[in-house]
Motif scaffolding. Structure first.
Motif, PDB file in Angstrom:
ATOM      1  N   SER A 201      27.293   5.509 -15.624  1.00  0.00           N
ATOM      2  CA  SER A 201      28.229   6.635 -15.546  1.00  0.00           C
ATOM      3  C   SER A 201      28.097   7.376 -14.225  1.00  0.00           C
ATOM      4  O   SER A 201      29.095   7.775 -13.611  1.00  0.00           O
ATOM      5  CB  SER A 201      27.978   7.588 -16.716  1.00  0.00           C
ATOM      6  OG  SER A 201      28.139   6.938 -17.953  1.00  0.00           O
ATOM      7  N   VAL A 202      26.860   7.577 -13.742  1.00  0.00           N
ATOM      8  CA  VAL A 202      26.647   8.289 -12.476  1.00  0.00           C
ATOM      9  C   VAL A 202      27.284   7.523 -11.323  1.00  0.00           C
ATOM     10  O   VAL A 202      27.967   8.100 -10.453  1.00  0.00           O
ATOM     11  CB  VAL A 202      25.145   8.516 -12.239  1.00  0.00           C
ATOM     12  CG1 VAL A 202      24.888   9.002 -10.812  1.00  0.00           C
ATOM     13  CG2 VAL A 202      24.595   9.515 -13.245  1.00  0.00           C
ATOM     14  N   ILE A 203      27.052   6.186 -11.277  1.00  0.00           N
ATOM     15  CA  ILE A 203      27.637   5.373 -10.202  1.00  0.00           C
ATOM     16  C   ILE A 203      29.160   5.429 -10.255  1.00  0.00           C
ATOM     17  O   ILE A 203      29.847   5.548  -9.224  1.00  0.00           O
ATOM     18  CB  ILE A 203      27.126   3.921 -10.304  1.00  0.00           C
ATOM     19  CG1 ILE A 203      25.612   3.892 -10.038  1.00  0.00           C
ATOM     20  CG2 ILE A 203      27.867   3.012  -9.334  1.00  0.00           C
ATOM     21  CD1 ILE A 203      24.986   2.529 -10.247  1.00  0.00           C
ATOM     22  N   ALA A 204      29.719   5.346 -11.468  1.00  0.00           N
ATOM     23  CA  ALA A 204      31.178   5.397 -11.601  1.00  0.00           C
ATOM     24  C   ALA A 204      31.714   6.748 -11.146  1.00  0.00           C
ATOM     25  O   ALA A 204      32.734   6.834 -10.439  1.00  0.00           O
ATOM     26  CB  ALA A 204      31.565   5.123 -13.047  1.00  0.00           C
TER      27      ALA A 204
ATOM     28  N   ALA B 202      39.170   2.544  -3.170  1.00  0.00           N
ATOM     29  CA  ALA B 202      39.386   2.205  -4.578  1.00  0.00           C
ATOM     30  C   ALA B 202      38.859   0.816  -4.891  1.00  0.00           C
ATOM     31  O   ALA B 202      38.244   0.582  -5.945  1.00  0.00           O
ATOM     32  CB  ALA B 202      40.871   2.311  -4.918  1.00  0.00           C
ATOM     33  N   THR B 203      39.131  -0.141  -3.951  1.00  0.00           N
ATOM     34  CA  THR B 203      38.640  -1.509  -4.165  1.00  0.00           C
ATOM     35  C   THR B 203      37.126  -1.539  -4.216  1.00  0.00           C
ATOM     36  O   THR B 203      36.508  -2.172  -5.088  1.00  0.00           O
ATOM     37  CB  THR B 203      39.165  -2.432  -3.061  1.00  0.00           C
ATOM     38  OG1 THR B 203      40.592  -2.371  -3.043  1.00  0.00           O
ATOM     39  CG2 THR B 203      38.721  -3.860  -3.306  1.00  0.00           C
ATOM     40  N   GLU B 204      36.510  -0.836  -3.252  1.00  0.00           N
ATOM     41  CA  GLU B 204      35.040  -0.794  -3.241  1.00  0.00           C
ATOM     42  C   GLU B 204      34.493  -0.150  -4.510  1.00  0.00           C
ATOM     43  O   GLU B 204      33.522  -0.641  -5.108  1.00  0.00           O
ATOM     44  CB  GLU B 204      34.570  -0.019  -2.008  1.00  0.00           C
ATOM     45  CG  GLU B 204      34.860  -0.716  -0.686  1.00  0.00           C
ATOM     46  CD  GLU B 204      34.468   0.149   0.497  1.00  0.00           C
ATOM     47  OE1 GLU B 204      34.061   1.315   0.262  1.00  0.00           O
ATOM     48  OE2 GLU B 204      34.547  -0.337   1.658  1.00  0.00           O
ATOM     49  N   ALA B 205      35.156   0.950  -4.959  1.00  0.00           N
ATOM     50  CA  ALA B 205      34.687   1.631  -6.175  1.00  0.00           C
ATOM     51  C   ALA B 205      34.839   0.739  -7.394  1.00  0.00           C
ATOM     52  O   ALA B 205      33.955   0.676  -8.255  1.00  0.00           O
ATOM     53  CB  ALA B 205      35.456   2.942  -6.363  1.00  0.00           C
TER      54      ALA B 205
ATOM     55  N   ILE C 153      32.444  -2.446 -11.630  1.00  0.00           N
ATOM     56  CA  ILE C 153      32.418  -3.703 -12.396  1.00  0.00           C
ATOM     57  C   ILE C 153      31.045  -4.349 -12.314  1.00  0.00           C
ATOM     58  O   ILE C 153      30.481  -4.809 -13.326  1.00  0.00           O
ATOM     59  CB  ILE C 153      33.509  -4.659 -11.875  1.00  0.00           C
ATOM     60  CG1 ILE C 153      34.900  -4.104 -12.228  1.00  0.00           C
ATOM     61  CG2 ILE C 153      33.331  -6.052 -12.477  1.00  0.00           C
ATOM     62  CD1 ILE C 153      36.042  -4.917 -11.629  1.00  0.00           C
ATOM     63  N   PHE C 154      30.491  -4.397 -11.100  1.00  0.00           N
ATOM     64  CA  PHE C 154      29.177  -5.029 -10.924  1.00  0.00           C
ATOM     65  C   PHE C 154      28.106  -4.288 -11.725  1.00  0.00           C
ATOM     66  O   PHE C 154      27.309  -4.903 -12.443  1.00  0.00           O
ATOM     67  CB  PHE C 154      28.833  -5.047  -9.433  1.00  0.00           C
ATOM     68  CG  PHE C 154      27.470  -5.604  -9.145  1.00  0.00           C
ATOM     69  CD1 PHE C 154      27.224  -6.971  -9.200  1.00  0.00           C
ATOM     70  CD2 PHE C 154      26.409  -4.757  -8.826  1.00  0.00           C
ATOM     71  CE1 PHE C 154      25.956  -7.467  -8.942  1.00  0.00           C
ATOM     72  CE2 PHE C 154      25.154  -5.253  -8.570  1.00  0.00           C
ATOM     73  CZ  PHE C 154      24.925  -6.621  -8.626  1.00  0.00           C
ATOM     74  N   VAL C 155      28.138  -2.951 -11.602  1.00  0.00           N
ATOM     75  CA  VAL C 155      27.135  -2.161 -12.332  1.00  0.00           C
ATOM     76  C   VAL C 155      27.329  -2.307 -13.834  1.00  0.00           C
ATOM     77  O   VAL C 155      26.359  -2.388 -14.611  1.00  0.00           O
ATOM     78  CB  VAL C 155      27.216  -0.684 -11.895  1.00  0.00           C
ATOM     79  CG1 VAL C 155      26.303   0.177 -12.760  1.00  0.00           C
ATOM     80  CG2 VAL C 155      26.825  -0.553 -10.424  1.00  0.00           C
ATOM     81  N   SER C 156      28.611  -2.362 -14.294  1.00  0.00           N
ATOM     82  CA  SER C 156      28.875  -2.503 -15.727  1.00  0.00           C
ATOM     83  C   SER C 156      28.374  -3.832 -16.259  1.00  0.00           C
ATOM     84  O   SER C 156      27.816  -3.918 -17.356  1.00  0.00           O
ATOM     85  CB  SER C 156      30.381  -2.361 -15.995  1.00  0.00           C
ATOM     86  OG  SER C 156      30.848  -1.090 -15.595  1.00  0.00           O
ATOM     87  N   ILE C 157      28.589  -4.918 -15.462  1.00  0.00           N
ATOM     88  CA  ILE C 157      28.103  -6.237 -15.893  1.00  0.00           C
ATOM     89  C   ILE C 157      26.582  -6.221 -16.020  1.00  0.00           C
ATOM     90  O   ILE C 157      26.016  -6.727 -17.006  1.00  0.00           O
ATOM     91  CB  ILE C 157      28.578  -7.315 -14.909  1.00  0.00           C
ATOM     92  CG1 ILE C 157      30.102  -7.472 -14.988  1.00  0.00           C
ATOM     93  CG2 ILE C 157      27.891  -8.643 -15.200  1.00  0.00           C
ATOM     94  CD1 ILE C 157      30.673  -8.404 -13.940  1.00  0.00           C
ATOM     95  N   ILE C 158      25.930  -5.656 -15.015  1.00  0.00           N
ATOM     96  CA  ILE C 158      24.471  -5.569 -15.073  1.00  0.00           C
ATOM     97  C   ILE C 158      24.036  -4.753 -16.290  1.00  0.00           C
ATOM     98  O   ILE C 158      23.085  -5.116 -17.014  1.00  0.00           O
ATOM     99  CB  ILE C 158      23.915  -4.939 -13.780  1.00  0.00           C
ATOM    100  CG1 ILE C 158      24.239  -5.824 -12.563  1.00  0.00           C
ATOM    101  CG2 ILE C 158      22.417  -4.718 -13.887  1.00  0.00           C
ATOM    102  CD1 ILE C 158      23.640  -7.210 -12.626  1.00  0.00           C
ATOM    103  N   ALA C 159      24.781  -3.632 -16.570  1.00  0.00           N
ATOM    104  CA  ALA C 159      24.432  -2.787 -17.714  1.00  0.00           C
ATOM    105  C   ALA C 159      24.626  -3.526 -19.030  1.00  0.00           C
ATOM    106  O   ALA C 159      23.810  -3.423 -19.957  1.00  0.00           O
ATOM    107  CB  ALA C 159      25.273  -1.507 -17.692  1.00  0.00           C
TER     108      ALA C 159
END
Length: 613
Positions: free
Chosen positions: A23-26, A178-181, A186-192
């Motif tokens: 959530s913090v990264i997002a 936006a693309t970078e975010a 997505i990357f952080v969510s997959i890892i989570a």
């Protein structure tokens, strides 16, 4: 000792940490995106809007110039000054939102040119105030003011284009952000998700494995294997549960060994009690499989305990009527309890009669576990009833000859064939004649009832139209209804299917029910007769608005010689055979008759007759 709560809590704490990090990264990435969009809106868009409005203000001031040349000078000059504040206000907003040095220089140049433009306008106004100053003012406008106005517009358009280019560049930056975010989230969510799955599997395995062992052992214990031990080595609550469960199985095994003898003893006592009952007793489960029956039941059915092992009750009975009456659901299709019936069976050349009594065995949630059927032997009482019926039939038959003779004698005396009769004698003859007619009616009812009960009055299988039957049955009663001022209504569809039965007997039933309704309905009341299709029967209903029938009388009103205990409602000469005869007629046709009544609100009699196939 690490408790189960600690293990589960630790796992959930890890999952919460993963969720918070994601959530913090997002939030950080979307905050960057929001800042970029905000900069575009606050800087470039503000410059575009200021340029557009400055051009509009210049155009309005140009129009004011031309108005000064061709019309009212003062009014047009006031209009020019009104737009001056608008231009300066938008110029100040553009200065506050300037983003580049080039844009700042352009805005300063626009401000200087505009101030010159205003001063020159004041000069044109002074020229126009002079006599014959319009020509000079027009020349001044065209040669001096118009070029400056064109320069201002060109600079404003240039400011507009500069801000548009800045917005295009900002849009590119926003898309990149936006693309970078998006990719970052997505990357952080997959890892989570991966970490959450791994943590969940580990937590589940730590809890599920000992729970599965515990469940498997408990299932064996539930099947009766009380010598099982739960082998769980965890040091949490499940381990404590396993230890306590092992202690419980030990106590259960000891309790079973202690009480098995008592259970067998109680079972033998119950079987002995059932066996000692003189009347047949049959115990069935909820699916009508025979569980137990005594010797009397076996002798009655002609079977042994070995013959009925696992068989359904209906398969043991030869008589279909017995199977229907002794089903585990003694409720008919109308939702009413089955009437008190007698079941007959022949054994050794003798006809035996039994009255069934059934009791449901319910479990803790009031579900039917079994049915206890007691068959009371009422053969002796049935024989006595038949003897009584035969006696009444014989006496009634013997009454007919002397009654006929008495009636003839009364007619001869009344017609003065053998001599004159005075008024007093005539009154006595009339009273005697009425008593003879009542006695004759009673004799006829007794004979009809005895014939119906004995089966000597066969039921004809005619095709009968209910609408025509009811109409013909009511013809003799319409005058009495009119004289008593009681409304008689019928609601019978002529398209109802025909029924199968004896027209004369069914007409008698309708007439009897309608006569009772007439007798017990006060003046001004209403009697209604209707008929509808009810499954494969036609149901005829006779309703009145009379005084109603007490609830205790509704149970016995169809029995012989039963009347409602009210002197005001009892008809002289009536002994309560009409409804008994009606029931015999309806049941002989394969239908049923019943009553619905509420005191003070009226009564409704219903009877059904099978539809003609």
């Amino acid at each position: 000792m690490k408790s189960l709560w600690f293990k589960i809590g630790l796992g959930y704490f890890f999952l919460v940490c993963i969720s918070i990090t994601t959530s913090v990264i997002a939030i950080y990435n979307f905050s960057r995106l929001n800042d970029s969009i905000g900069n575009v809106l606050s800087d470039s868009y503000q410059g575009v809007l200021a340029a557009e409005n400055m051009v509009k203000a210049l155009e309005r001031q140009e129009n004011a110039h031309f108005s000064m040349l061709i019309s009212d000078i003062d009014s047009s000059y006031t209009q020019f000054n009104a737009n001056t504040n608008g231009f300066r206000g938008w110029h100040q907003k553009a200065l506050y939102g300037k983003a580049t040095v080039e844009e700042s220089q352009l805005l300063e140049s626009i401000g200087e040119n505009y101030e010159m433009y205003v001063q020159l306008t004041d000069s044109m106004y002074t020229i126009l105030q002079m006599r014959n100053g319009r020509n000079a003012g027009t020349a001044f406008k065209l040669s001096v003011l118009r070029p400056i106005a064109y320069q201002l517009k060109e600079k404003c358009f240039r400011l507009f284009e500069m801000n548009q280019d800045a917005m295009t560049s900002a849009e590119t930056r926003i898309k990149t952000t936006a693309t970078e975010a998006t990719f970052t989230v997505i990357f952080v969510s997959i890892i989570a998700v991966i970490l959450s799955v791994v943590a969940s599997v580990r937590i589940t395995r730590n809890v599920r494995t000992p729970a599965q062992k515990l469940t498997a052992t408990v299932r064996k214990i539930a099947q009766g294997h009380l010598n099982q031990k739960i082998d769980v080595t965890t040091d949490d609550e499940i381990g404590e549960l396993a230890a306590e469960f092992n202690k419980m199985t030990e106590r259960l095994r000891a309790y079973e060994e202690l009480n098995i003898h008592q259970l067998i003893s109680e079972k033998k006592k119950s079987e002995t009690i059932v066996e000692s009952i003189a009347d047949p007793v049959i115990l069935t489960d909820h699916e009508d499989h025979i569980i137990l029956m005594n010797k009397a039941a076996g002798q009655m059915l002609g079977v042994t305990a070995e013959d009925i092992n696992g068989r359904r009750f209906q398969s043991v009975l030869d008589d279909e009527r017995w199977a229907k009456r002794l089903s585990s659901v003694p409720i008919d299709r109308h939702g009413h309890a089955q009437p008190d019936v007698l079941l007959a069976i022949e054994r050794d050349g003798k006809k035996l009669y039994f009255r069934p009594r059934q009791t449901k065995i319910l479990d803790q949630v009031n579900q039917v576990e079994g049915i206890v059927t007691l068959l009371q032997d009422v053969t002796r009482f049935k024989n006595l009833d038949e003897m009584k019926s035969e006696f009444l039939a014989t006496v009634s038959h013997e009454f007919r000859t002397p009654l006929t003779s008495i009636n003839m004698t009364l007619d001869i005396l009344s017609r003065k064939v053998v001599g004159e009769v005075n008024d007093r004698q005539k009154e006595l003859l009339v009273a005697a004649k009425d008593d003879c007619e009542r006695l004759g009616k009673l004799v006829k009812e007794l004979l009809d009832l005895s014939k119906l009960e004995s089966g000597k009055h066969p039921v004809r299988a005619d095709r009968v139209n209910i609408a025509a039957l009811v109409e013909d049955s009511l013809k003799p009663l319409r005058l009495p209804f009119s004289e008593k001022r009681i409304t008689l209504n019928t609601a019978i569809d002529s398209a109802l299917p025909d029924v199968s039965g004896d027209r004369q007997q069914l007409s008698w039933v309708v007439t009897n029910l309608a006569s009772n309704a007439l007798r017990f309905t006060d003046e001004g009341g209403t009697v209604r007769i209707d008929a509808v299709v009810d499954s494969n029967h036609v149901r005829v209903s006779v309703s009145d608005t009379g005084k109603g029938i007490p609830p205790d009388a509704q149970e016995t009103i169809f029995d012989k010689f039963v009347q409602v205990k009210d002197p005001l409602l009892t008809t002289p000469g009536s002994v309560g055979l009409g409804l008994a005869i009606a029931r015999e007629v309806v049941e002989a046709h394969g239908g049923r008759i019943w009553v619905e009544s509420e005191e003070g609100k009226g009564t409704t009699f219903h009877f059904t007759v099978p539809i003609q196939e």
